[in-house]
Design a protein around this motif. Sequence first.
Motif, PDB file in Angstrom:
ATOM      1  N   ILE A   1      34.045 -22.342  78.344  1.00  0.00           N
ATOM      2  CA  ILE A   1      34.385 -22.469  76.757  1.00  0.00           C
ATOM      3  C   ILE A   1      35.261 -23.428  76.372  1.00  0.00           C
ATOM      4  O   ILE A   1      35.364 -24.519  75.695  1.00  0.00           O
ATOM      5  N   ALA A   2      36.529 -23.095  77.052  1.00  0.00           N
ATOM      6  CA  ALA A   2      38.010 -23.852  76.669  1.00  0.00           C
ATOM      7  C   ALA A   2      37.476 -25.476  77.182  1.00  0.00           C
ATOM      8  O   ALA A   2      38.111 -26.332  76.607  1.00  0.00           O
ATOM      9  N   VAL A   3      36.994 -25.422  78.514  1.00  0.00           N
ATOM     10  CA  VAL A   3      36.761 -26.809  78.897  1.00  0.00           C
ATOM     11  C   VAL A   3      36.054 -27.643  77.954  1.00  0.00           C
ATOM     12  O   VAL A   3      36.392 -29.019  77.468  1.00  0.00           O
ATOM     13  N   ILE A   4      34.815 -27.131  77.279  1.00  0.00           N
ATOM     14  CA  ILE A   4      33.775 -27.778  76.304  1.00  0.00           C
ATOM     15  C   ILE A   4      34.765 -28.101  75.149  1.00  0.00           C
ATOM     16  O   ILE A   4      34.561 -29.170  74.697  1.00  0.00           O
ATOM     17  N   LEU A   5      35.355 -27.178  74.631  1.00  0.00           N
ATOM     18  CA  LEU A   5      36.118 -27.113  73.545  1.00  0.00           C
ATOM     19  C   LEU A   5      37.048 -28.427  73.630  1.00  0.00           C
ATOM     20  O   LEU A   5      37.404 -29.277  72.430  1.00  0.00           O
ATOM     21  N   SER A   6      37.955 -28.424  74.795  1.00  0.00           N
ATOM     22  CA  SER A   6      38.945 -29.444  75.082  1.00  0.00           C
ATOM     23  C   SER A   6      38.409 -30.813  75.080  1.00  0.00           C
ATOM     24  O   SER A   6      38.722 -31.813  74.301  1.00  0.00           O
ATOM     25  N   LEU A   7      37.136 -30.783  75.666  1.00  0.00           N
ATOM     26  CA  LEU A   7      36.637 -32.232  75.856  1.00  0.00           C
ATOM     27  C   LEU A   7      35.930 -32.831  74.472  1.00  0.00           C
ATOM     28  O   LEU A   7      36.162 -34.047  74.185  1.00  0.00           O
ATOM     29  N   VAL A   8      35.631 -31.949  73.645  1.00  0.00           N
ATOM     30  CA  VAL A   8      34.973 -32.237  72.317  1.00  0.00           C
ATOM     31  C   VAL A   8      36.022 -32.497  71.403  1.00  0.00           C
ATOM     32  O   VAL A   8      35.700 -33.571  70.647  1.00  0.00           O
ATOM     33  N   LEU A   9      37.146 -31.668  71.364  1.00  0.00           N
ATOM     34  CA  LEU A   9      37.963 -31.761  70.321  1.00  0.00           C
ATOM     35  C   LEU A   9      39.334 -32.578  70.544  1.00  0.00           C
ATOM     36  O   LEU A   9      39.575 -33.490  69.593  1.00  0.00           O
ATOM     37  N   LEU A  10      39.506 -32.720  71.822  1.00  0.00           N
ATOM     38  CA  LEU A  10      40.762 -33.608  72.089  1.00  0.00           C
ATOM     39  C   LEU A  10      40.481 -34.802  73.085  1.00  0.00           C
ATOM     40  O   LEU A  10      41.252 -35.404  73.547  1.00  0.00           O
ATOM     41  N   SER A  11      39.234 -34.929  73.358  1.00  0.00           N
ATOM     42  CA  SER A  11      38.628 -35.959  74.237  1.00  0.00           C
ATOM     43  C   SER A  11      39.337 -35.877  75.622  1.00  0.00           C
ATOM     44  O   SER A  11      39.646 -37.184  76.205  1.00  0.00           O
ATOM     45  N   GLY A  12      39.697 -34.773  76.178  1.00  0.00           N
ATOM     46  CA  GLY A  12      40.260 -34.828  77.491  1.00  0.00           C
ATOM     47  C   GLY A  12      40.431 -33.178  77.756  1.00  0.00           C
ATOM     48  O   GLY A  12      40.237 -32.310  76.990  1.00  0.00           O
ATOM     49  N   LEU A  13      40.983 -33.067  79.070  1.00  0.00           N
ATOM     50  CA  LEU A  13      41.229 -31.696  79.490  1.00  0.00           C
ATOM     51  C   LEU A  13      42.781 -31.686  78.984  1.00  0.00           C
ATOM     52  O   LEU A  13      43.777 -32.033  79.498  1.00  0.00           O
ATOM     53  N   ASN A  14      43.114 -30.659  77.900  1.00  0.00           N
ATOM     54  CA  ASN A  14      44.471 -30.340  77.706  1.00  0.00           C
ATOM     55  C   ASN A  14      44.307 -28.544  77.519  1.00  0.00           C
ATOM     56  O   ASN A  14      43.811 -28.154  76.703  1.00  0.00           O
ATOM     57  N   GLY A  15      45.191 -28.076  78.502  1.00  0.00           N
ATOM     58  CA  GLY A  15      45.305 -26.594  78.437  1.00  0.00           C
ATOM     59  C   GLY A  15      44.597 -26.035  79.434  1.00  0.00           C
ATOM     60  O   GLY A  15      44.623 -24.858  79.499  1.00  0.00           O
ATOM     61  N   VAL A  16      43.576 -26.757  80.081  1.00  0.00           N
ATOM     62  CA  VAL A  16      42.823 -26.336  81.238  1.00  0.00           C
ATOM     63  C   VAL A  16      42.786 -27.197  82.382  1.00  0.00           C
ATOM     64  O   VAL A  16      42.137 -28.047  82.316  1.00  0.00           O
ATOM     65  N   ARG A  17      43.479 -26.834  83.220  1.00  0.00           N
ATOM     66  CA  ARG A  17      43.737 -27.746  84.461  1.00  0.00           C
ATOM     67  C   ARG A  17      43.971 -26.787  85.854  1.00  0.00           C
ATOM     68  O   ARG A  17      43.442 -25.557  85.664  1.00  0.00           O
ATOM     69  N   GLU A  18      44.530 -27.263  86.732  1.00  0.00           N
ATOM     70  CA  GLU A  18      44.652 -26.353  88.055  1.00  0.00           C
ATOM     71  C   GLU A  18      45.625 -25.308  87.801  1.00  0.00           C
ATOM     72  O   GLU A  18      45.443 -24.134  88.363  1.00  0.00           O
ATOM     73  N   GLY A  19      46.437 -25.241  86.816  1.00  0.00           N
ATOM     74  CA  GLY A  19      47.209 -24.218  86.440  1.00  0.00           C
ATOM     75  C   GLY A  19      46.468 -22.944  85.938  1.00  0.00           C
ATOM     76  O   GLY A  19      46.912 -21.823  86.351  1.00  0.00           O
TER      77      GLY A  19
ATOM     78  N   LEU B   1      44.929 -21.731  73.378  1.00  0.00           N
ATOM     79  CA  LEU B   1      45.857 -23.191  73.527  1.00  0.00           C
ATOM     80  C   LEU B   1      45.134 -24.256  73.138  1.00  0.00           C
ATOM     81  O   LEU B   1      45.574 -25.192  72.354  1.00  0.00           O
ATOM     82  N   VAL B   2      43.663 -24.430  73.625  1.00  0.00           N
ATOM     83  CA  VAL B   2      43.058 -25.876  73.104  1.00  0.00           C
ATOM     84  C   VAL B   2      42.915 -25.841  71.671  1.00  0.00           C
ATOM     85  O   VAL B   2      43.223 -26.907  71.045  1.00  0.00           O
ATOM     86  N   LEU B   3      42.417 -24.631  71.188  1.00  0.00           N
ATOM     87  CA  LEU B   3      42.294 -24.847  69.651  1.00  0.00           C
ATOM     88  C   LEU B   3      43.492 -25.006  68.888  1.00  0.00           C
ATOM     89  O   LEU B   3      43.782 -25.515  67.745  1.00  0.00           O
ATOM     90  N   SER B   4      44.721 -24.526  69.644  1.00  0.00           N
ATOM     91  CA  SER B   4      46.130 -24.720  68.901  1.00  0.00           C
ATOM     92  C   SER B   4      46.509 -26.038  68.843  1.00  0.00           C
ATOM     93  O   SER B   4      47.274 -26.927  68.014  1.00  0.00           O
ATOM     94  N   TYR B   5      46.066 -26.887  69.861  1.00  0.00           N
ATOM     95  CA  TYR B   5      46.354 -28.338  70.130  1.00  0.00           C
ATOM     96  C   TYR B   5      45.317 -29.042  69.090  1.00  0.00           C
ATOM     97  O   TYR B   5      46.103 -30.281  68.615  1.00  0.00           O
TER      98      TYR B   5
END
Length: 235
Positions: A175-193, A46-50
């Motif tokens: 890994i998803a958190v790291i990718l989100s922070l690096v690629l999207l500059s925030g948490l997208n796709g990885v949260r409390e859900g 999901l992070v990579l698709s964003y």
Amino acid sequence: MSRTQRGWSMTLRYLTFLLGLFVMSIGIALSVYALIGTTPISAIPLVLSYATPWSLGAYTVGINVVLLIAQILLLRRRFELIQLLQVPAAFVFGAACDFSVWLLRGLDGVAEGNYAIQMGLSLAGSVVLGIGVWLQVTPRVLTLAGDGISVALATVTKRPFSTVKIMVDSTLVAIAVILSLVLLSGLNGVREGTVIAAVLVGYVVRLLQRHVPWPAVLSPSPPAASEAKKSSPEQ
């Protein structure tokens, strides 16, 4: 059980497995539209698709293939060739994920700015995903790569599957958190859900396994029982 009955049973079991994949994809799509994080196995796709033009389904196929290769490297001669069917299963699952996201496209934007709706969709997604996992794993015909890597690691390390599963899921989320922070500059796709899914999906599966009878025609016959039946005087 005759050969015809065994063949019919195996066909129904694989169809149930495929149904489970589709139901799982519906659960994942609901979690995507909830906007508060998806499941651990879908977090990286999901992070990579964003961050790129490729779809959730395409990355789902990719991560499943990577995890299958990891299983082969870990198990070597102990790897069962039947598990190569994880590849076509990954393509079916990836296509189902993209189809389900399209099918539920009417939910796009519904949860935005409304945390109650976000939480409702996330909970619904986890419950539906749990039902799908139950349908996928109970026939015992194949294992998706996300669970297959946990089985392989448990076999190699001789640690409980449940312990290894938590470790694998935690690694995927990290890994998803790291990718989100690096690629999207925030948490997208990885949260409390994501945390909700990690806890609730397993609970739903256990609940169904304990309280919902599974049809005998969809259950693999234990070899020992079959042999005992053959040797019975009544035969």
